[in-house]
Design a protein around this motif. Structure first.
Motif, mmCIF file in Angstrom:
data_model
loop_
_atom_site.group_PDB
_atom_site.id
_atom_site.type_symbol
_atom_site.label_atom_id
_atom_site.label_comp_id
_atom_site.label_asym_id
_atom_site.label_seq_id
_atom_site.Cartn_x
_atom_site.Cartn_y
_atom_site.Cartn_z
ATOM 1 N N GLU A 1 93.320 8.486 -25.904
ATOM 2 C CA GLU A 1 92.738 9.466 -26.480
ATOM 3 C C GLU A 1 91.213 9.368 -26.899
ATOM 4 O O GLU A 1 90.657 10.396 -26.873
ATOM 5 C CB GLU A 1 93.494 9.461 -28.127
ATOM 6 C CG GLU A 1 94.929 10.153 -27.735
ATOM 7 C CD GLU A 1 95.588 9.720 -28.929
ATOM 8 O OE1 GLU A 1 96.484 10.564 -29.384
ATOM 9 O OE2 GLU A 1 95.399 9.002 -29.853
ATOM 10 N N ILE A 2 90.888 8.102 -27.285
ATOM 11 C CA ILE A 2 89.398 8.154 -27.568
ATOM 12 C C ILE A 2 88.500 8.224 -26.081
ATOM 13 O O ILE A 2 87.323 9.188 -26.153
ATOM 14 C CB ILE A 2 88.902 6.630 -28.023
ATOM 15 C CG1 ILE A 2 89.539 6.513 -29.354
ATOM 16 C CG2 ILE A 2 87.408 6.417 -28.246
ATOM 17 C CD1 ILE A 2 89.655 5.030 -29.715
ATOM 18 N N ALA A 3 88.858 7.943 -25.026
ATOM 19 C CA ALA A 3 88.330 7.942 -23.743
ATOM 20 C C ALA A 3 88.192 9.436 -23.342
ATOM 21 O O ALA A 3 87.324 9.884 -22.844
ATOM 22 C CB ALA A 3 89.118 7.331 -22.795
ATOM 23 N N GLU B 1 88.865 5.256 -19.572
ATOM 24 C CA GLU B 1 89.570 4.441 -20.564
ATOM 25 C C GLU B 1 89.439 3.079 -20.368
ATOM 26 O O GLU B 1 89.134 2.283 -21.585
ATOM 27 C CB GLU B 1 91.015 4.469 -20.145
ATOM 28 C CG GLU B 1 92.074 3.977 -21.350
ATOM 29 C CD GLU B 1 93.696 4.423 -21.102
ATOM 30 O OE1 GLU B 1 94.339 3.847 -21.528
ATOM 31 O OE2 GLU B 1 93.842 5.338 -20.074
ATOM 32 N N PRO B 2 89.196 2.101 -19.402
ATOM 33 C CA PRO B 2 88.705 0.877 -19.287
ATOM 34 C C PRO B 2 87.237 0.762 -20.116
ATOM 35 O O PRO B 2 87.186 -0.243 -20.821
ATOM 36 C CB PRO B 2 88.369 0.645 -17.768
ATOM 37 C CG PRO B 2 89.360 1.392 -17.051
ATOM 38 C CD PRO B 2 89.225 2.866 -17.920
ATOM 39 N N THR B 3 86.527 1.787 -20.055
ATOM 40 C CA THR B 3 85.043 1.659 -20.890
ATOM 41 C C THR B 3 85.366 1.559 -22.234
ATOM 42 O O THR B 3 84.725 0.623 -23.226
ATOM 43 C CB THR B 3 84.176 2.766 -20.360
ATOM 44 O OG1 THR B 3 83.728 2.583 -18.886
ATOM 45 C CG2 THR B 3 83.019 2.874 -21.109
ATOM 46 N N ARG C 1 84.683 -1.553 -24.985
ATOM 47 C CA ARG C 1 83.844 -1.365 -26.013
ATOM 48 C C ARG C 1 84.698 -1.825 -27.333
ATOM 49 O O ARG C 1 84.063 -2.653 -28.349
ATOM 50 C CB ARG C 1 83.557 0.136 -26.252
ATOM 51 C CG ARG C 1 82.467 0.569 -25.313
ATOM 52 C CD ARG C 1 82.480 2.204 -25.682
ATOM 53 N NE ARG C 1 81.311 2.569 -24.609
ATOM 54 C CZ ARG C 1 81.036 3.920 -24.788
ATOM 55 N NH1 ARG C 1 81.608 4.591 -25.282
ATOM 56 N NH2 ARG C 1 80.261 4.336 -23.646
ATOM 57 N N ILE C 2 85.929 -1.613 -27.408
ATOM 58 C CA ILE C 2 86.792 -2.111 -28.431
ATOM 59 C C ILE C 2 86.840 -3.695 -28.503
ATOM 60 O O ILE C 2 86.786 -4.419 -29.511
ATOM 61 C CB ILE C 2 88.172 -1.448 -28.617
ATOM 62 C CG1 ILE C 2 87.904 0.034 -28.775
ATOM 63 C CG2 ILE C 2 89.006 -1.923 -29.586
ATOM 64 C CD1 ILE C 2 89.253 0.529 -28.788
#
Length: 417
Positions: free
Chosen positions: A144-146, A153-155, A159-160
């Motif tokens: 959802e953030i991506a 999504e891998p980025t 980051r997390i």
């Protein structure tokens, strides 16, 4: 009462989205590590998925998740090599919840507030803070953030992970700072919430102008902060600003999703509940940057028609904002307000003074604003060129379409068509 697996899954998802931050915060108080606390919260989520179909959804599902996570946190602490020290620190048995810690000197004592300040610690880069806040406090998944920020999504996952590792490596304590420390770190917290809202209110890229879900997450976070920090004027200032801005969202786009300029918005569609909340928060705000922006937004909210807007007062407020938080973007907005109060020529003079600002080199709203003022001055061909340049810089598809349309209209006006 037993429920179907599908019903239990829906209940778990809904509850976890709302309660996940408190579950993580409660576990983090025990294990003193945000990353491990999130894993424990996920374990509690799995336990709910396994047990609720048979036992039914508890009357207090959030408390159930918190209790399960708390017991698992204590289990983990007991298994650590520093078992004796940690057990004494926690001071409880497996079955008991941890006793409340002594309140901070200024009365702040809330696990969620600790989590907010930990996730927004200045040791993290802005993109890391945003991702971690949305994950831990907004309850959003990595996917959802991506999707919200239009990055792979891998980025987001990286980051997390990096953010958690950085917090652990830097030894950032799980605490709500107070006094000078809190004052120094509060801007970082407010900045993250503000950035999250802005990305939802005016998406920097993609096909949609507005992403309401992000705005809702930011609103929820700032309302939590209001409850946790009622004495902080800038928290109320930010809350007022976001409430006022969010009130306009229903009128910002047409039926097909195309942008509707402020001058053309149907103000009867502005959300009156949010406007009222904005007024209430503004009354508790101060004189900081967010409070001044909220005061500007309040002037728009008070005007029943676009023509009734007190642009002179707005221009003064932008002058004050520029004094406390200097920024080329603030000066751009002040120029627009001056153009409305004193005429397009006065505004254009101020805009031209910003032409060489490095921060505005690729900022599409500068040529867009120039195009608007040139159009009002009857300089159609120059306006067309500015709108076309703005469109070439815009990353959001909806904004690009609007700017190209304005360029075409300016061209027709220049030809006398």
């Amino acid at each position: 009462m037993a429920v179907t697996e599908a019903a239990a899954a829906r209940a778990v998802e809904a509850v976890f989205r709302i309660e996940s931050a408190r579950v993580v915060a409660s576990a983090a108080r025990v294990v003193r590590d945000v990353g491990i606390a999130e894993e424990i919260a996920q374990d509690a989520l799995v336990a709910a998925l396994e047990q609720w179909p048979e036992s039914g959804v508890p009357d207090r599902p959030g408390a159930w998740l918190t209790a399960v996570a708390g017991r698992r946190a204590v289990d983990l602490v007991r298994r650590r090599e520093v078992y004796a020290r940690k057990l004494a620190e926690v001071g409880r048995t497996l079955e008991d919840m941890p006793p409340p810690e002594p309140p901070e000197p200024d009365g702040i004592d809330d696990d969620l507030l600790r989590l907010v300040f930990t996730a927004c610690h200045p040791v993290l880069p802005p993109e890391g803070r945003i991702a971690l806040v949305l994950r831990l406090l907004g309850g959003l998944t990595t996917q959802e953030i991506a999707r919200a920020f239009l990055v792979p999504e891998p980025t987001v996952a990286q980051r997390i992970v990096r953010a958690k590792r950085t917090l652990a490596r830097a030894g950032v304590p799980f605490e709500a700072p107070y006094g000078e420390d809190r004052a120094a770190r509060l801007p970082s917290v407010l900045e993250v919430v503000y950035l999250v809202f802005n990305e939802g209110y005016a998406a920097t890229a993609g096909d949609d102008l507005v992403r309401p879900a992000l705005c809702e997450d930011a609103l929820r976070l700032v309302r939590v902060l209001q409850g946790l920090m009622p004495g902080e004027a800038e928290v109320h200032g930010l809350a007022a600003l976001l409430e006022f801005q969010a009130s306009r969202i229903p009128a910002r786009t047409g039926p097909d999703g195309s942008p509707v300029l402020l001058a053309d918005q149907d103000r009867s569609r502005w959300n009156r509940v949010l406007l009222r909340r904005g007024v209430e928060a503004l009354a508790r705000s101060g004189r900081g940057p967010y409070s001044l922006q909220a005061a500007i937004a309040a002037h728009h909210a008070r005007a029943l028609r676009y023509e009734d807007t007190d642009w002179a007062a707005i221009a003064v407020l932008y002058g004050r904002l520029g004094a406390v938080a200097p920024s080329p973007v603030v000066e751009l907005n002040r120029a627009v307000a001056v153009s409305m109060a004193r005429g397009p020529a006065a505004g254009l003079e101020l805009l031209d003074a910003l032409a060489d600002e490095p921060a505005l080199k690729d900022y599409h709203l500068l040529p867009s604003a120039r195009g608007d003022l040139l159009e009002r001055l009857g300089r159609g061909e120059e306006a067309r060129a500015e709108f076309a340049r703005a469109a070439s810089l815009a990353r959001n598809a909806r904004e690009r379409e609007l700017l190209l349309d304005r360029a075409a209209r300016a061209a027709r006006a220049a030809r006398g068509g």
